[in-house]
Design a protein around this motif. Structure first.
Motif, PDB file in Angstrom:
ATOM      1  N   PRO A 338       0.934  -1.327  -0.008  1.00 50.90           N
ATOM      2  CA  PRO A 338      -0.103  -0.047   0.228  1.00 50.90           C
ATOM      3  C   PRO A 338       0.883   1.168   0.081  1.00 50.90           C
ATOM      4  O   PRO A 338       0.267   2.412  -0.514  1.00 50.90           O
ATOM      5  N   ASP A 339       2.077   0.985   0.428  1.00 54.52           N
ATOM      6  CA  ASP A 339       2.788   2.499   0.370  1.00 54.52           C
ATOM      7  C   ASP A 339       3.420   2.751  -0.816  1.00 54.52           C
ATOM      8  O   ASP A 339       4.157   4.028  -0.966  1.00 54.52           O
ATOM      9  N   MET A 340       3.487   2.014  -1.817  1.00 53.36           N
ATOM     10  CA  MET A 340       3.868   2.339  -3.107  1.00 53.36           C
ATOM     11  C   MET A 340       2.849   2.977  -4.027  1.00 53.36           C
ATOM     12  O   MET A 340       1.950   3.230  -3.863  1.00 53.36           O
ATOM     13  N   PRO A 341       3.500   3.618  -5.129  1.00 59.99           N
ATOM     14  CA  PRO A 341       2.797   4.371  -6.280  1.00 59.99           C
ATOM     15  C   PRO A 341       1.717   3.207  -6.721  1.00 59.99           C
ATOM     16  O   PRO A 341       1.976   2.009  -6.693  1.00 59.99           O
ATOM     17  N   LYS A 342       0.651   3.661  -7.023  1.00 59.46           N
ATOM     18  CA  LYS A 342      -0.615   2.593  -7.579  1.00 59.46           C
ATOM     19  C   LYS A 342       0.034   1.600  -8.481  1.00 59.46           C
ATOM     20  O   LYS A 342      -0.167   0.412  -8.477  1.00 59.46           O
ATOM     21  N   GLU A 343       0.839   1.958  -9.532  1.00 62.26           N
ATOM     22  CA  GLU A 343       1.164   1.224 -10.555  1.00 62.26           C
ATOM     23  C   GLU A 343       2.208   0.382 -10.088  1.00 62.26           C
ATOM     24  O   GLU A 343       2.437  -0.600 -11.031  1.00 62.26           O
ATOM     25  N   LEU A 344       2.981   0.621  -9.108  1.00 63.58           N
ATOM     26  CA  LEU A 344       4.279  -0.197  -8.530  1.00 63.58           C
ATOM     27  C   LEU A 344       3.611  -0.925  -7.157  1.00 63.58           C
ATOM     28  O   LEU A 344       4.562  -1.405  -6.367  1.00 63.58           O
ATOM     29  N   GLN A 345       2.433  -0.951  -6.955  1.00 63.72           N
ATOM     30  CA  GLN A 345       1.878  -1.682  -5.501  1.00 63.72           C
ATOM     31  C   GLN A 345       2.160  -3.040  -5.861  1.00 63.72           C
ATOM     32  O   GLN A 345       2.337  -3.990  -4.773  1.00 63.72           O
ATOM     33  N   GLY A 346       1.709  -3.620  -6.959  1.00 64.41           N
ATOM     34  CA  GLY A 346       1.911  -5.151  -7.044  1.00 64.41           C
ATOM     35  C   GLY A 346       2.970  -5.540  -7.521  1.00 64.41           C
ATOM     36  O   GLY A 346       3.615  -5.112  -8.244  1.00 64.41           O
ATOM     37  N   THR A 432      11.066   8.155  -5.421  1.00 59.81           N
ATOM     38  CA  THR A 432      11.714   9.072  -5.768  1.00 59.81           C
ATOM     39  C   THR A 432      11.293   9.579  -7.359  1.00 59.81           C
ATOM     40  O   THR A 432      10.837  10.814  -7.433  1.00 59.81           O
ATOM     41  N   VAL A 433      11.842   8.668  -8.478  1.00 57.49           N
ATOM     42  CA  VAL A 433      11.598   8.990  -9.521  1.00 57.49           C
ATOM     43  C   VAL A 433      10.047   9.292  -9.964  1.00 57.49           C
ATOM     44  O   VAL A 433       9.937  10.326 -10.855  1.00 57.49           O
ATOM     45  N   TYR A 434       9.221   8.622  -9.324  1.00 58.63           N
ATOM     46  CA  TYR A 434       7.955   8.609  -9.730  1.00 58.63           C
ATOM     47  C   TYR A 434       7.354  10.122  -9.463  1.00 58.63           C
ATOM     48  O   TYR A 434       6.488  10.535 -10.187  1.00 58.63           O
ATOM     49  N   LYS A 435       7.813  10.715  -8.513  1.00 62.92           N
ATOM     50  CA  LYS A 435       7.249  12.000  -8.242  1.00 62.92           C
ATOM     51  C   LYS A 435       7.408  12.993  -9.436  1.00 62.92           C
ATOM     52  O   LYS A 435       6.660  14.291  -9.601  1.00 62.92           O
ATOM     53  N   THR A 436       8.760  12.892 -10.082  1.00 66.02           N
ATOM     54  CA  THR A 436       8.949  13.844 -10.995  1.00 66.02           C
ATOM     55  C   THR A 436       8.760  13.443 -12.428  1.00 66.02           C
ATOM     56  O   THR A 436       8.491  14.011 -13.572  1.00 66.02           O
ATOM     57  N   ASP A 437       8.678  11.986 -12.551  1.00 60.97           N
ATOM     58  CA  ASP A 437       8.775  11.453 -13.973  1.00 60.97           C
ATOM     59  C   ASP A 437       8.079   9.907 -13.920  1.00 60.97           C
ATOM     60  O   ASP A 437       8.628   8.958 -13.812  1.00 60.97           O
TER      61      ASP A 437
END
Length: 490
Positions: A338-346, A432-437
């Motif tokens: 649950p703590d990961m961005p949606k596309e990376l939660q699984g 970290t990368v997800y926040k900007t790209d």
């Protein structure tokens, strides 16, 4: 499209089911019981024979025309307007028994981070089989992921959907299966042609599942329990339990076969490993449905349970059917974080062949294209097939188990330890990368998984070469110095 006859498909299904019945062992871990706060559903997919094959595939989202949806085993339901994207691991011969190639997909995560692992086969008792018989063209293991993953938007929605299909169209098998999302995990059990129950796994606990129905001691009125309509009345009417109790309902005893050592030995073993402080007799009629672990459970802990034998326990001499068997096709540990961005939660930790002699490779759900070696091959050995590269290691090891099995396990354990650390580090980078790209992060996750599939396959191939060389050397005759000199001078 080529149309397969119902008779042919039904025969193929019957053969496959008869070969895989009473196979598989599984584990569900609540997010409060896991080491990293993830929900985990995990299972060994075992089969009746050794020489089989599994392929990795991705199913893209698609819109559908109105009409009938033929699931391939005779089950026909209304076609949904839309399919969500999801991952799967179908049998190599899917296209020979189902022209859409979606047969025995076994496990996957869809775009809404709904995950399914299906199934651990379970026997339905004779009384129930006569009262509410199984339906040949009903819901079976071979179609459950195919049926539910393209439609479910949450774990509870998946439970609702599957329950609807079982009650409306009937079930062809007794089964236990695991459904989860980032919030909750459910153990879903099918006990007859039209009756089922699902129980939410407590956050602080785990469920150990073998091949018998497990649900007992549950309150049918609880919000954490879902079930078929008139379930209690059905049990009461047909006297399936001596004293049925709505507040402590024993679904397993009413519909299944309890106390089968084939199953309870494995349940005892898994609980002994994860909760050693709880001293339990062997071969009890039923073991606790849920237990709290002594230590928070990691992916590695799950792998150790799914690799276990009775060695070093009181069942070492007469334990029935260990968890690790040589007829494993694949093993998977599915994490919902649950703590990961949606596309990376699984995240799916996937192995091929027999788990202790193989390696769990982390597959982010962003990966939609797999190396060719993981998409080819059949039930005949091939150098081109990833499945066979991993499975052949166990086959070679049987020539000298005391030497090769420990070597393989040590090699892959070391590799998995590296992968656990790499994923932990990569997750931090991805966030970290997800926040900007966002796209760069998703690509990074996909590239990592693709690369690990290639790298571990190369490792398996190298191990096979080394073992073959060592085995060949072991067959060499030992000559005296004089004999050897004569041979070399010929």
């Amino acid at each position: 499209m080529k149309t397969w006859s119902v008779t042919f498909v039904a025969s193929a299904v019957a053969l496959a089911v008869s070969s895989s019945a009473f196979a598989c062992t599984g584990l569900i871990v609540g997010k409060g019981a896991s080491a990293d706060g993830s929900i985990m559903i995990a299972r060994n997919e075992d089969f009746g024979i050794n020489n089989w094959n599994k392929h990795l595939e991705f199913r893209p989202a698609q819109d559908n025309k109105a009409g009938d949806w033929d699931l391939g085993n005779g089950l026909v339901v209304p076609m949904p307007k839309h399919f969500f994207a999801y991952s799967a691991i179908p049998d190599w011969d899917a296209h020979t028994v189902n022209n859409e190639g979606k047969f025995y997909e076994e496990r996957g995560i869809n775009e809404h981070n709904v995950a399914i692992s299906a199934t651990t086969s379970a026997e339905v008792n004779d009384r129930v089989a006569k009262i509410d018989p199984l339906i040949d063209a009903g819901v079976i293991e071979a179609v459950i992921p195919t049926l539910i993953l393209p439609q479910a938007t949450s774990a509870k929605h998946a439970v609702d959907l599957l329950g609807h299909y079982v009650e409306t169209y009937g079930a062809g098998e007794g089964n236990s299966l695991y459904i989860a999302d980032i919030n909750e995990a459910w153990l879903f059990e099918i006990g007859s042609g039209h009756h089922w129950i699902a129980v939410k796994v407590p956050n602080d606990s785990y469920a150990m599942i073998a091949n018998g129905l497990r649900v007992h001691g549950v309150n049918l009125a609880s919000k954490d329990v879902m079930h078929s309509a008139n379930l209690f009345e059905f049990v009461q009417e047909h006297k399936l339990l001596d004293k049925p109790n709505k507040k402590s309902f024993n679904f397993a005893k009413a519909f299944g076969v309890v106390a089968d050592v084939y199953n309870v030995d494995r349940e005892w073993l898994g609980q002994k490993m994860l909760t050693p402080s709880k001293k339990q007799q062997t071969r009890m009629e039923q073991y606790p449905l849920f237990l709290k672990p002594d230590q928070k459970i990691s992916v590695n802990d799950v792998a150790e349970v799914l690799s276990a034998t009775y060695e070093g326990t009181s069942l070492e001499e007469d334990g029935q059917r260990p968890i690790r068997v040589e007829r494993q096709l694949e093993s998977h540990v599915i994490q919902l974080r649950p703590d990961m961005p949606k596309e990376l939660q699984g995240l799916i930790w996937q192995s091929f062949g027999v788990l202790p002699e193989s390696v769990l490779v982390p597959l982010y759900t962003t990966l939609q294209d797999y190396p060719k070696a993981y998409q080819v091959g059949d039930d005949t050995y091939s150098d081109e097939s990833a499945y066979w590269q991993f499975r052949s290691l166990t086959a070679l090891a049987t020539a000298n188990q005391d030497k090769y099995l420990p070597m393989l396990k040590a090699t892959w354990d070391k590799e998995e330890s590296k992968l656990y650390k790499q994923v932990q580090h990569l997750d931090s980078t991805l966030e970290t990368v997800y926040k900007t790209d966002k796209q760069a992060a998703l690509n990074m996750a996909s590239d990592f998984s693709y690369g690990q599939l290639i790298r571990t396959l190369n490792m398996a191939t190298d191990l096979r070469y080394k073992m073959m060389t060592d085995l060949t050397k072991s067959t060499e005759k030992k000559y005296s110095d004089e004999e050897f000199e004569k041979i070399m001078n010929l």
